[in-house]
Design an enzyme around this catalytic site. Structure first.
Site, PDB file in Angstrom:
ATOM      1  N   ASP A 289       0.869  -1.174   0.000  1.00 58.78           N
ATOM      2  CA  ASP A 289       0.000   0.000   0.000  1.00 58.78           C
ATOM      3  C   ASP A 289       0.904   1.222   0.000  1.00 58.78           C
ATOM      4  OD1 ASP A 289      -2.279   1.925   0.815  1.00 58.78           O
ATOM      5  OD2 ASP A 289      -3.295  -0.017   0.814  1.00 58.78           O
TER       6      ASP A 289
ATOM      7  N   GLU B  87     -10.296   3.860  -4.571  1.00 57.42           N
ATOM      8  CA  GLU B  87      -9.984   5.168  -3.972  1.00 57.42           C
ATOM      9  C   GLU B  87      -8.964   5.988  -4.769  1.00 57.42           C
ATOM     10  OE1 GLU B  87     -11.076   4.396   0.678  1.00 57.42           O
ATOM     11  OE2 GLU B  87      -9.022   3.941   0.096  1.00 57.42           O
TER      12      GLU B  87
ATOM     13  N   HIS C  46      -3.080   4.154  -3.726  1.00 53.19           N
ATOM     14  CA  HIS C  46      -2.454   3.343  -2.669  1.00 53.19           C
ATOM     15  C   HIS C  46      -1.063   2.883  -3.093  1.00 53.19           C
ATOM     16  CE1 HIS C  46      -5.985   3.244  -0.049  1.00 53.19           C
ATOM     17  NE2 HIS C  46      -6.715   3.086  -1.146  1.00 53.19           N
TER      18      HIS C  46
END
Length: 590
Positions: free
Chosen positions: A251, A376, A305
């Site tokens: 991440d 995201e 990420h």
């Protein structure tokens, strides 16, 4: 032809077992609950048992089995003692790979019943157990989404001999059958304080999973989770017949995966040199999981990420591989600190991705899914990066939501082409639900024959139904039931085992199954097992059985499964006061 394998002695291992007050006997009430009965009169007509777990074995249609079988389960209401030193196995003739697998799962079965027995099974018994494993498909050990995991288990007893037949198409069904058999074996203590085992005298079980994909996501990037802890989690999954370990291994916070072709990734991205999953460790985890009936799906989240681990590009003459890395104030560039997002305007990015994909390809099982992330994506990061906006303008993309989706889609297409270039098969790819996968956009960007969508939406969302209607396959992680990090930050709510158990998925052929998610912002090696267990147990029965019965009938078996995983060395949280475990059914709606 079959070859006889004899195990003359169970290996003694260090551990502990569960026991309750010896001044109680136990009786089954309403064929559901096992309750203590003090000062039992031996003349009473009430059937009494000398410990609660034997009572659970005899109480109800499914005894103490978890998850409960889906097709047939007939358990005789009588027990027979088992001499743990007189357990023999008969294997079908097979190649060395199959033989090695059967040796390993047989050893694990013996270890599990030894844990149940308290690690010293010294109560004398002349009853032997003969376990025959019948497997119809012995061609290879390939373990994929389509692998048959069904099994049949038959137990019969005569003349001081317990005959067990486990029939299955594959060794993975055999493994599940051995797990079920181990759950039918319960510790007893004789009048001299010696430990022994009993099992049901006769049984017929036919079983297969309702959903093919039964998973746990573990995030090892926000907190590094040591190998030993991951192995314990895999042990807990196997007890519950969960079959997918979704490894969210990287991440923006860290990149702890060794990449032999691009060592700059873990050199720059790990929290420290001792917080890296080496090649040998990753391969060991994949092998360890497979012996426990678990597939490993790797996720390389992208294009968002992605921060630490990607900063070295300029230094090596490759330009910015990622942008917005460590930007402050972070709320303007990402969902949570630290920020970082890949730079699709840099063609060198795909060269690096190709090398990472090759390492992941080498780690994973041939034919296994690959998770490409895709959640995201923060448009403001790209919109505030001149290199990105200049590229978009020169490519004819407008700086609008639709333009950024088109730009993102270009990255996704190139990433897929990059993976395909190093693979001799076009495997299914998994992506998180996002703006790109919204029903209004998805058909423009993602072909349904290549992509599986993992939804992380509340149970009130109609998006999964709309995606199913468009013909997309789904893996579901219901956000307001199966996100195990919730309840520890912000305004999120903790979901107890009953909420987890009650979460139903659509009964649709395109729903492959589901996953519970353990994101690690607020857990590490010291707390992660407690936050996963025993709630994962509840999700396991939902995914294996998809039961229509209520929580009332599940609760005693859930209690038994919690004790079982403790006996096998898994750290697990408590779910209510001990009284409620001893006096089952007396804590309704607690």
């Amino acid at each position: 032809m079959y070859k006889l394998i004899i195990f003359l002695q169970v290996i003694i291992l260090i551990g502990s077992s569960i026991s309750y007050q010896t001044d109680y006997v136990w009786y089954c009430r309403d064929d559901v609950y096992c309750l203590p009965l003090k000062n039992h009169n031996k003349q009473s007509t009430v059937q009494a048992y000398n410990n609660q777990n034997i009572c659970r074995l005899m109480c109800g249609k499914f005894g103490g089995l978890w998850p409960k079988p889906t097709i047939k389960c007939n358990l005789e209401k009588s027990t027979v003692g088992v001499n743990a030193e007189l357990i023999r196995f008969e294997y079908p003739q097979s190649d060395n790979g199959i033989r090695e697998y059967l040796n390993e799962v047989s050893f694990l079965f013996l270890k599990n019943i030894n844990d149940e027995c308290g690690n010293i099974c010294n109560s004398p018994s002349d009853t032997e157990m003969f376990i025959r494993l019948s497997i119809s498909e012995l061609s290879d050990l390939k373990f994929t989404h389509d692998t048959d995991e069904s099994y049949q288990l038959n137990i019969s007893t005569s003349d001081n001999k317990i005959n067990v037949l486990i029939s299955s198409k594959t060794v993975f069904g055999t493994r599940h059958g051995l797990e079920t058999l181990s759950q039918l074996m319960v510790k007893i203590v004789d009048d001299k304080g010696r430990n022994g085992l009993v099992t049901v005298a006769n049984a017929e079980i036919s079983d297969k999973p309702y959903y093919r994909h039964r998973g746990l996501l573990l995030d090892t990037a926000r907190h590094f989770i040591p190998i030993e802890t991951i192995l314990k989690i895999l042990d807990g999954m196997s007890i519950n017949k969960m079959n997918v370990f979704h490894w969210h291994i990287t991440d923006s916070q860290s990149f702890p995966m060794e990449v032999s072709r691009v060592p700059q990734m873990h050199f720059n991205g790990a929290f420290s040199s001792d917080k890296v999953y080496s090649q040998s460790q990753i391969n060991d985890i994949v092998k360890y999981a497979k012996y426990r009936g678990i597939r490993v799906i790797f996720e390389l989240d992208a294009p968002a990420h992605a921060g630490h681990g990607w900063e070295w590009g300029n230094k090596e003459g490759l330009g910015n591989l990622a942008v917005c890395v460590d930007n402050q104030p972070w709320r303007k560039s990402c969902i949570q600190p630290n920020c970082g997002q890949l730079n699709p305007a840099n063609e060198n990015l795909y060269t690096v991705l190709r090398d990472i994909y090759q390492d992941i390809r080498d780690y994973k099982e041939k034919g296994e899914f690959f998770h490409m992330g895709g959640d995201e994506v923060f448009m403001a990061c790209w919109n505030n990066t001149k290199e990105i906006t200049d590229y978009m303008k020169s490519s004819g993309y407008e700086l609008t939501t639709e333009g950024f989706l088109d730009f993102w889609s270009e990255f996704q297409s190139k990433a897929l082409e990059t993976y395909d270039s190093i693979s001799d098969e076009k495997i299914p790819m998994i992506m998180w639900s996002s703006e790109l996968t919204h029903p209004n956009n998805i058909e423009k960007y993602l072909p349904k024959n290549r992509y599986i969508i993992q939804t992380w939406l509340p149970d009130t969302s109609d998006i999964p139904e709309k995606l199913l209607n468009k013909g997309y396959r789904l893996i579901m992680s219901t956000k307001n039931a199966w996100y195990f990090d919730h309840g520890f930050w912000g305004i999120t709510q903790y979901y107890n085992w009953k909420k987890v158990y009650a979460n139903t998925l659509p009964r649709h052929q395109l729903v492959l199954g589901g996953e519970v998610c353990m994101w690690s912002e607020y857990c590490d090696e010291h707390s992660v097992e407690f936050k996963i267990f025993p709630r994962l147990n509840a999700a396991a029965e939902r995914l294996w059985t998809n039961p229509t019965t209520d929580l009332k009938s599940a609760e005693p078996r859930f209690n038994r499964q919690r004790e079982r995983i403790i006996t096998r060395g898994i750290k697990t949280d408590a779910v209510y006061p001990e009284y409620c475990t001893l006096f089952e059914g007396e804590c309704a709606n607690y």
